[in-house]
Design a protein around this motif. Sequence first.
Motif, short mmCIF file in Angstrom:
data_model
loop_
_atom_site.label_atom_id
_atom_site.label_comp_id
_atom_site.label_asym_id
_atom_site.label_seq_id
_atom_site.Cartn_x
_atom_site.Cartn_y
_atom_site.Cartn_z
N CYS A 193 0.83 -1.20 0.00
CA CYS A 193 0.00 0.00 0.00
C CYS A 193 0.88 1.26 0.00
N SER A 238 0.36 3.75 1.64
CA SER A 238 0.51 4.20 3.03
C SER A 238 1.78 3.65 3.65
N HIS A 282 -0.65 -4.84 5.33
CA HIS A 282 -1.97 -4.76 5.99
C HIS A 282 -3.12 -5.08 5.01
N ASP A 306 -8.08 -3.81 1.06
CA ASP A 306 -7.74 -2.42 1.37
C ASP A 306 -7.94 -1.52 0.15
N TYR A 346 -11.41 6.22 6.50
CA TYR A 346 -10.37 5.28 6.89
C TYR A 346 -10.85 3.86 6.64
C1 FEH Z 1 -2.71 3.00 6.71
C2 FEH Z 1 -2.08 3.63 7.77
C3 FEH Z 1 -2.57 4.84 8.25
C4 FEH Z 1 -3.69 5.42 7.66
C5 FEH Z 1 -4.32 4.79 6.60
C6 FEH Z 1 -3.84 3.59 6.14
C7 FEH Z 1 -4.55 2.92 5.02
O1 FEH Z 1 -3.66 2.51 4.02
C8 FEH Z 1 -5.30 1.71 5.51
O2 FEH Z 1 -6.09 1.27 4.45
#
Ligand code: FEH
Length: 348
Positions: free
Chosen positions: A38, A40, A63, A157, A297
Amino acid sequence: MKALRLLEWKSEPVLVDVAEPRPGHGQVVVRIGGAGACHSDLHLMHDFAAGQLPWGPPFTLGHENAGWVHALGEGVTGLEPGQAVAVYGPWGCGTCPRCQAGADTYCENLAAAPVPGGGGGLGLDGGMAEFMLVPAARHLVPLPAGLDPVTAAPLTDAALTPYHAVRRAWPKLPPGSTAVVIGVGGLGHLAIQILKATTAARIVAVDTRADARALATDEGADLVLAPGEAGADVIRDFTGGRGADVVLDCVGNDATLALGAACARTLGELTIIGLGGGTLPVSFFGLPYELSVQTTYWGTRPELVEVLDLASRGLLRAMATAFPLSEAPEAYHRLAAGELVGRAVITP
Ligand code: FEH
Ligand code: ZN
Ligand code: ZN
């Protein structure tokens, strides 16, 4: 086993040997089939510092996971070894009203959660390893027939996050409406699919990259623009002067937020999905009247079930590139360089 671990803030992840997990009471060990990389995670590697989040390294990344049940802890029922499952990523306390509704994302008893506001790959060990410990069986969603863990992982996700945002906006997306997707990356390309599959909105897609714009066209966007072309007036003209009913900003930087606010309709919604760190001035005459500006979120466990159902019927399919665990660092480098179309999925 090998695991891709973030050892400290502002650092590159490293492949290290770790012990295979064993399930305690109520827990499940999943053999990982796919773990999505991701955007993120890049922010976790490069932007966050100690104290900014209620959890922190060291932990194994990943995640966005799916795999097969490998070992059941004492007391676990309803699952069988070998069963294909998706991992619902946000891990709340399990007892507050939000968790009871499957919205662990907004758990209101964080002190009782396995990690406050996080989950596997977000403060606890995630799926970038052969095996992953899941602290409660309720976090596992059986995969419907026709889905395998490698293609299903991004749905947990990259699909679930925009699905939650679109689902909340359904009342604003009747026939004649317009939705704008800014950023056609891992989440944005699925946002287009979700809009096509669940609403009657016309879709405008904006991205800096020609390959991402081509993907948006292939996914069925009605108007695809590069930022230089995507002035608010162009989008407003496309809507007959009314403006966009819903804007999904999957980038979230100053420029994209400004574009989203400038092309939005009165009574519209601007949802900030991307962690680009941008800000948007809010003032009475600075925004369309009654424009709702909100963050979002992830999504809920019931919504993950709906996403998997859509995917099992061919209505959602993540554009994904698979990498072996040994090449996970390279996958993140290519993600950071904007060289990936869709999602990178690590297959340990
Ligand atoms: C991850 C970490 C913090 C905020 C948001 C996220 C997203 O990628 C979770 O889907
Ligand atoms: Zn994510
Ligand atoms: Zn809770």
